[in-house]
Enzyme design. Structure first.
Site, short mmCIF file in Angstrom:
data_model
loop_
_atom_site.label_atom_id
_atom_site.label_comp_id
_atom_site.label_asym_id
_atom_site.label_seq_id
_atom_site.Cartn_x
_atom_site.Cartn_y
_atom_site.Cartn_z
N HIS A 59 0.81 -1.20 -0.22
CA HIS A 59 0.00 0.00 -0.03
C HIS A 59 0.89 1.26 -0.01
CE1 HIS A 59 -3.97 1.62 1.68
NE2 HIS A 59 -3.45 2.81 1.00
N LEU A 62 2.40 6.60 -5.09
CA LEU A 62 3.53 7.32 -5.65
C LEU A 62 3.13 8.57 -6.66
CD1 LEU A 62 5.60 3.94 -6.72
CD2 LEU A 62 5.84 5.30 -4.69
N ARG A 63 1.79 8.89 -6.39
CA ARG A 63 1.35 10.12 -6.94
C ARG A 63 1.46 10.31 -8.64
NH1 ARG A 63 -1.52 10.27 -2.81
NH2 ARG A 63 -0.94 11.20 -0.98
N ASN A 93 -5.23 6.48 -6.49
CA ASN A 93 -5.81 7.43 -6.42
C ASN A 93 -4.97 8.73 -6.99
OD1 ASN A 93 -4.03 7.17 -4.35
ND2 ASN A 93 -5.15 8.34 -3.15
N HIS A 178 -11.14 -0.54 1.07
CA HIS A 178 -11.05 0.44 2.06
C HIS A 178 -12.29 0.00 2.99
CE1 HIS A 178 -10.63 4.54 3.70
NE2 HIS A 178 -11.68 4.49 3.56
N HIS A 231 -5.41 -0.73 5.60
CA HIS A 231 -5.22 0.18 6.79
C HIS A 231 -6.25 -0.21 7.99
CE1 HIS A 231 -6.66 3.39 3.68
NE2 HIS A 231 -7.60 2.84 4.13
N ASP A 306 1.10 2.77 3.75
CA ASP A 306 0.10 3.58 3.38
C ASP A 306 1.06 5.06 2.95
OD1 ASP A 306 -2.05 5.26 2.52
OD2 ASP A 306 -3.12 4.80 4.33
#
Ligand code: DOR
Length: 425
Positions: A59, A62-63, A93, A178, A231, A306
Site C-alpha cells: 500500500h 506514488l502520485r 488515487n 477500504h 489500513h 500507506d
C-alpha cells in the site's frame, strides 16, 4: 556478477541462522556456513546484521500520474530502496486514476526502466474511482496489475462489491478494500472521542470502519470469495477479522506503522499537528495495543505503509484544511522494530509481516523468503544503529511525517534488488 553476503543472520518467518549467501544472476545460488570470498566478484559484510527477504509494501502512493510534485516513480523508488522495500504496490488515487491498460503499463514500464524496485500499479476497481462503472480488469491484469482497489473509497453499493469480487477472480486479481461507512464518517477529521467532543472537531466514529467491515465480510462469505482489507485501525475490527478467519472466510488484512505507533494522545499532545492527520484517523491507545497483538497472532497479516506524500503547503496548514496522510516507506522498519523491542514481535514475525505474507497474498512465488533458487531481493538490517530523521535525509520528495527531529533505532544498511545493491547506508 557474483555477490557474496558474509556472516549475516538470515531471518525467515520460521527460523534464524547465521550463514553466507551467494547471489548469481539475480537469484540466491547458495546458502552455506562459510562460502570462500574468492567465489564472488564482490563481498559485503553483514556481521552483526540481519538479512531479511526484501520487504513488500502492499500500500503505497506514488502520485504518478498527476502529482509528481509530491512523489514520482524515481523518488518513490529511492525512498522504497532506502526503506528496504524491493516490491511495492502503488495505489490508483492518481490524476488520472490508474483505471486502464495504458496508464498501468506505463507505470510498470517506467518503474522497470528505473530498475531500483519492482513496482506494481494497483488498478482502480471503478472508472476514475467514482464507484459507478467497473474498469476492465482483464486489461489491468495484462498490464501487470496484481490487485485492484478504489483506494480511499469503499465500494458503497454492495452489488458493485459483489461484481468486483466475482470479476476479479477471473483474472486472479486481489481486491484490496477500504472500509468506511461514508454516512458515518462524513466530514470527520479525527476519531470520535472525548477529545473531538471537547474541541468540537468533526469526527469519525469507530463504527464507520466496523460497520463497513462487517458488510464486506458478509459479501465475501456469501460468494466464497477473498478480499484484503487496507489500513485497519481499530480494536473492534481486529476482533471481527479474527472471528471471520476462524469461520474460514478468506480475508486478509494490513495495518500501518502509524496505527501501532501513534494515537489520539499524539494528536492532542502535538496541539493538533496536521502531520498526524490520516485516513482512517488515529485511534485510542487500546486500538494501538490490539493492533500490536493482532500482528503477533497473525490476525493482521501484513504491515503496509500507506506512504502518502503531500507537499509542505498541503500539510503545514491548519488541521481542518490539511490533506490526510503521512509518508512511511523510510520508517516502516524502525517503527516495526520497536514492536520487537517492546516484546510484541520476534524478528521472524517481522519477516512474516513485511515480506512473507505479502508475497503469499499477492501470489509472488519467487520472493518473500530466503532460500536457494529464489530471487535475490534482500534487505540487510542493523537493528542497533540510530538515525536522526531530518528533512534533508528523507529520500521521498515529500517530508510530511511527525517523526522529523526524532531519533529512530534500526536502519536498513543494504537493499539488494534482483542481486544488485540498490541502496547502501
Ligand atoms: O491518509 C491517507 N492518505 N489515507 C488514504 O487512504 C489515502 C492517502 C493519500 O492518498 O493521501
Amino acid at each position: 556478477m557474483k555477490l557474496l553476503i558474509k556472516e549475516g543472520t538470515i531471518v525467515n518467518p520460521d527460523s534464524q541462522k547465521k550463514a553466507d549467501v551467494l547471489i548469481e544472476s539475480s537469484r540466491i545460488s547458495r546458502i552455506a556456513d562459510a562460502i570462500p570470498e574468492k567465489e564472488a566478484d564482490k563481498v559485503i559484510s553483514a556481521k552483526d546484521k540481519f538479512v531479511f527477504a526484501g520487504f513488500i509494501d502492499m500500500h503505497t502512493h506514488l502520485r504518478t500520474p498527476g502529482r509528481e510534485d509530491e512523489e514520482d516513480l524515481l523518488s518513490g523508488s529511492l525512498a522504497s530502496a532506502r526503506g528496504g522495500f524491493t516490491t511495492l504496490l502503488c495505489m490508483p488515487n492518481t490524476n488520472p486514476a490508474i483505471d486502464n491498460y495504458e496508464i498501468a503499463l506505463r507505470i510498470r514500464k517506467e518503474a522497470e526502466k528505473i530498475g531500483l524496485v519492482d513496482i506494481y500499479p494497483v488498478g482502480a476497481i471503478t472508472k476514475n474511482r467514482e464507484g459507478k462503472e467497473i474498469s476492465e480488469f482483464g486489461f489491468l491484469a495484462e498490464a501487470g496489475c496484481l490487485a485492484v482497489s478504489d483506494d480511499g473509497f469503499p465500494l458503497k453499493e454492495s452489488s458493485l462489491l459483489r461484481r468486483a469480487l466475482e470479476y476479479a477472480e477471473n483474472f486472479n486479481l486481489l481486491v484490496i478494500s477500504h472500509c468506511e461507512d461514508l454516512s458515518l464518517s462524513g466530514e470527520g477529521l479525527i476519531r470520535e472521542s472525548p477529545l473531538s467532543a471537547e474541541w468540537g472537531i468533526p469526527s469519525v466514529p469507530e463504527i464507520s470502519e466496523i460497520v463497513d467491515l462487517v458488510r464486506q465480510i458478509e459479501v465475501v462469505r456469501y460468494l466464497n470469495s477473498r478480499v484484503h482489507f487496507a489500513h485497519i485501525s481499530s480494536k473492534r475490527s481486529v476482533e471481527l477479522i479474527k472471528r471471520a478467519k476462524e469461520e474460514g472466510i478468506n480475508i486478509t488484512a494490513e495495518t500501518c506503522p502509524h496505527y501501532f505507533t501513534f494515537s489520539l494522545k499524539d494528536v492532542e499532545e502535538s496541539g493538533f499537528s496536521p502531520l498526524y492527520k490520516v485516513n482512517p484517523p488515529l485511534g485510542r491507545e487500546e486500538d494501538k495495543l490490539a493492533l500490536k497483538k493482532a500482528l503477533k497472532e497473525g490476525i493482521i497479516d501484513v504491515i503496509a505503509t500507506d506512504h502518502a506524500p503531500h507537499t509542505y503547503l498541503e500539510k503545514e496548514i491548519d488541521f481542518n484544511s490539511a490533506e490526510f496522510g503521512m509518508i512511511g516507506l523510510e520508517f516502516a522498519l524502525p517503527l516495526s522494530l520497536s514492536l520487537v523491542r517492546e516484546g510484541f514481535l520476534s524478528l521472524e514475525d517481522l519477516a512474516c509481516r513485511l515480506s512473507y505474507r505479502p508475497a503469499q497474498i499477492l501470489n509472488l512465488k519467487d520472493r518473500g523468503y530466503i532460500k536457494e533458487g529464489l530471487r535475490a531481493d534482500l534487505t540487510i538490517v542493523d537493528t542497533e544503529r540510530e538515525q536522526l530523521i531530518t528533512k534533508e535525509n528523507i529520500f521521498s520528495k515529500s517530508k510530511n511525517t511527525p517523526l522529523l527531529g526524532k531519533v529512530l533505532k534500526g536502519e536498513v544498511v543494504y537493499t539488494i534488488y534482483k542481486g544488485k545493491i540498490v541502496y547502501s547506508s
